[in-house]
Design an enzyme around this catalytic site. Structure first.
Site, PDB file in Angstrom:
ATOM      1  NE  ARG A 130      92.636 -20.655  95.950  1.00 24.96           N
ATOM      2  CZ  ARG A 130      93.502 -21.662  96.118  1.00 24.96           C
ATOM      3  NH1 ARG A 130      94.448 -21.569  97.028  1.00 24.96           N
ATOM      4  NH2 ARG A 130      93.392 -22.728  95.375  1.00 24.96           N
ATOM      5  CE  LYS A 152      82.046  -1.231  89.986  1.00 27.39           C
ATOM      6  NZ  LYS A 152      81.175  -0.484  89.059  1.00 27.39           N
ATOM      7  CD  GLU A 194      84.487   9.097  85.536  1.00 28.71           C
ATOM      8  OE1 GLU A 194      83.566   9.069  86.364  1.00 28.71           O
ATOM      9  OE2 GLU A 194      84.630   8.243  84.638  1.00 28.71           O
ATOM     10  CE  LYS A 238      84.632   4.559  93.150  1.00 31.55           C
ATOM     11  NZ  LYS A 238      85.043   4.171  91.845  1.00 31.55           N
ATOM     12  CD  GLU A 248      77.716  -1.205  89.880  1.00 33.13           C
ATOM     13  OE1 GLU A 248      78.859  -0.725  89.958  1.00 33.13           O
ATOM     14  OE2 GLU A 248      77.157  -1.456  88.804  1.00 33.13           O
ATOM     15  NE  ARG A 252      81.371   0.596  93.176  1.00 35.88           N
ATOM     16  CZ  ARG A 252      82.558   0.179  93.580  1.00 35.88           C
ATOM     17  NH1 ARG A 252      82.663  -0.527  94.688  1.00 35.88           N
ATOM     18  NH2 ARG A 252      83.645   0.455  92.889  1.00 35.88           N
ATOM     19  CG  ASN A 256      78.134   2.316  86.626  1.00 33.30           C
ATOM     20  OD1 ASN A 256      79.358   2.440  86.718  1.00 33.30           O
ATOM     21  ND2 ASN A 256      77.491   1.270  87.131  1.00 33.30           N
ATOM     22  CG  HIS A 259      80.353   5.266  83.311  1.00 33.39           C
ATOM     23  ND1 HIS A 259      80.161   6.518  83.853  1.00 33.39           N
ATOM     24  CD2 HIS A 259      81.647   4.940  83.585  1.00 33.39           C
ATOM     25  CE1 HIS A 259      81.279   6.918  84.446  1.00 33.39           C
ATOM     26  NE2 HIS A 259      82.195   5.991  84.288  1.00 33.39           N
ATOM     27  CG  HIS A 263      81.158   1.435  79.405  1.00 32.24           C
ATOM     28  ND1 HIS A 263      80.835   0.634  80.459  1.00 32.24           N
ATOM     29  CD2 HIS A 263      82.230   2.159  79.814  1.00 32.24           C
ATOM     30  CE1 HIS A 263      81.659   0.866  81.470  1.00 32.24           C
ATOM     31  NE2 HIS A 263      82.511   1.799  81.096  1.00 32.24           N
ATOM     32  CG  HIS A 276      86.433   6.011  80.844  1.00 35.41           C
ATOM     33  ND1 HIS A 276      85.413   5.126  80.557  1.00 35.41           N
ATOM     34  CD2 HIS A 276      86.227   6.418  82.126  1.00 35.41           C
ATOM     35  CE1 HIS A 276      84.628   5.007  81.616  1.00 35.41           C
ATOM     36  NE2 HIS A 276      85.096   5.775  82.582  1.00 35.41           N
TER      37      HIS A 276
HETATM   38  N1  GLY Z   1      83.607   3.544  88.442  1.00 32.21           N
HETATM   39  C1  GLY Z   1      82.395   3.197  89.032  1.00 32.21           C
HETATM   40  C2  GLY Z   1      82.528   2.437  90.303  1.00 32.21           C
HETATM   41  O1  GLY Z   1      83.613   2.333  90.850  1.00 32.21           O
HETATM   42  O2  GLY Z   1      81.564   1.906  90.764  1.00 32.21           O
END
Ligand code: GLY
Length: 376
Positions: A130, A152, A194, A238, A248, A252, A256, A259, A263, A276
């Site tokens: 956990r 993430k 990025e 970041k 998010e 946040r 993206n 993206h 994606h 990517h």
């Molecule tokens: N890669 C986008 C984020 O970490 O929110």
């Protein structure tokens, strides 16, 4: 090689941690984790290093020596390299290694690799017993400026990228820029995509620093000062964003940028033809043009052109790949996890250094822009 060390604090309540940017820092991994008085992981504990064969061959020995010297019991799990292995089968392999080596609640995992290794190790650590500690040691530029920070973690589902995952913040992120010397040039450029993203959505001075550079397409052509600026500003951007909105729920989402279409392009090209960062570059071109056409902000054709110059200077693709079906992109946009109540959410630039999220982009508007950026 630059010698300046920088530490950036990611101020997440209850989960704050440092991002250490330090040339040669790999040799201090154990020492920093075991720091006297306030160890991040208690010396004597088990530490499972997760890596891929390429990175492990280059840097595994140094990481393990540093951890062993600091008194940890080190074990390892080596997974095949590549996005196609970012799946539940790999997580099971990490958990098998955790079981065989009897990892306990006080043990830790260290992710030594790029974004794929970082995301998977984070998820395996989030779910073992956990949740145990994870430390991120990113070895690609893309992972340094994005994936290793912010918590993430996860894997791909056969039907879509990163659909399975959890938020699990690392105890520390250790960025040793010297490891970029062995990064393939195409991977370096993917990371620069990025960095350009942060310039557009958050940090105009970073964008201007990139504009001032002669070349961005090759690590060996980037000055120490510029590399320092790229890492420091990107990580700070970041850290600023995720500490305001960990899960998010709001701001946040601007991370993206590029993206949404990115994606879709990655998934329609089978996660192999286009990496990517390249997909994000194409997605940023699409988003910038959509913002320009919607005319709802200060973003104009001149700003799109400035972004285009940076992407081209990095030798990133700025057009959709030949043969890609625009209808399929539009369908893929709707199956992305960023869809809310059936509406596709786009991140669009407002002006240099600022972005916003909207679900007001019409299918027709998106189609027009996508058609305009297909490779002739
Ligand atoms: N890669 C986008 C984020 O970490 O929110």
């Amino acid at each position: 090689m630059m010698t300046t060390k920088t530490t950036i604090r990611v101020n997440i309540p209850q989960d704050a941690y440092d991002v250490r940017i330090a040339p040669g820092g790999l040799d201090y991994l154990g020492a920093w984790l075991s720091a006297e008085g306030t160890p991040l992981v208690k010396p004597g504990q088990k530490v499972l290093v997760v890596s891929n064969p390429v990175v492990f061959e280059l840097y595994g020995e140094r990481a393990i020596a540093s951890l062993t010297q600091a008194g940890y019991q080190v074990c390892q799990c080596i997974l095949p390299a590549g996005e196609q292995y970012k799946n539940m089968a790999s997580i099971e392999k990490i958990h098998d290694a955790a079981y065989e080596n009897r990892l306990e609640r006080s043990s830790a995992m260290v992710a030594l690799g790029g974004g794929v290794i970082g995301d998977m190790t984070g998820f395996a650590a989030a779910t073992w017993l956990r949740g145990i500690a994870v430390v991120q040691v990113p070895t690609s530029l893309l992972a340094m400026v994005d994936a290793s920070m912010g918590g993430k973690t996860g894997v791909n589902h056969p039907k879509g990228k990163n659909l399975i995952g959890a938020f699990h913040q690392p105890r520390m992120v250790l960025i040793d820029p010297q490891v970029l010397e062995t990064l393939p040039v195409r991977e370096f450029r993917a990371g620069v995509a990025e960095v350009i993203k942060y310039g557009v959505i958050w940090d105009e001075p970073l964008f201007e620093a990139l504009e001032a550079a002669n070349r961005l397409d090759d690590f060996t052509e980037v000055s120490d000062d510029l590399l320092q600026t790229m890492l420091k500003h990107s990580c700070q951007a970041k850290a600023d964003v995720v500490s305001q909105d960990v899960k998010e729920a709001g701001i946040r989402a601007i991370l993206n940028y590029g993206h949404t279409v990115g994606h879709a392009v990655e998934s329609l090209t089978g996660y192999s033809k286009i990496n990517h960062g390249e997909a994000v570059a194409i997605g940023m071109v699409a988003a910038a043009r959509i913002a320009e056409a919607m005319n709802e902000s200060d973003w104009d054709g001149a700003a799109t052109a400035r972004q285009q110059v940076l992407l081209e200077k990095t030798q990133l693709p700025t057009q959709l790949p030949d043969g890609i079906n625009i209808d399929e992109i539009l369908v893929a946009l709707k199956s992305d996890k960023k869809v809310s109540e059936g509406k596709v959410r786009f991140v669009l630039p407002k002006k240099l250094g600022e972005a916003f999220v909207t679900d007001q982009v019409s299918d027709e508007g998106a189609r027009r822009v996508l058609k305009a950026i297909v490779t002739e």
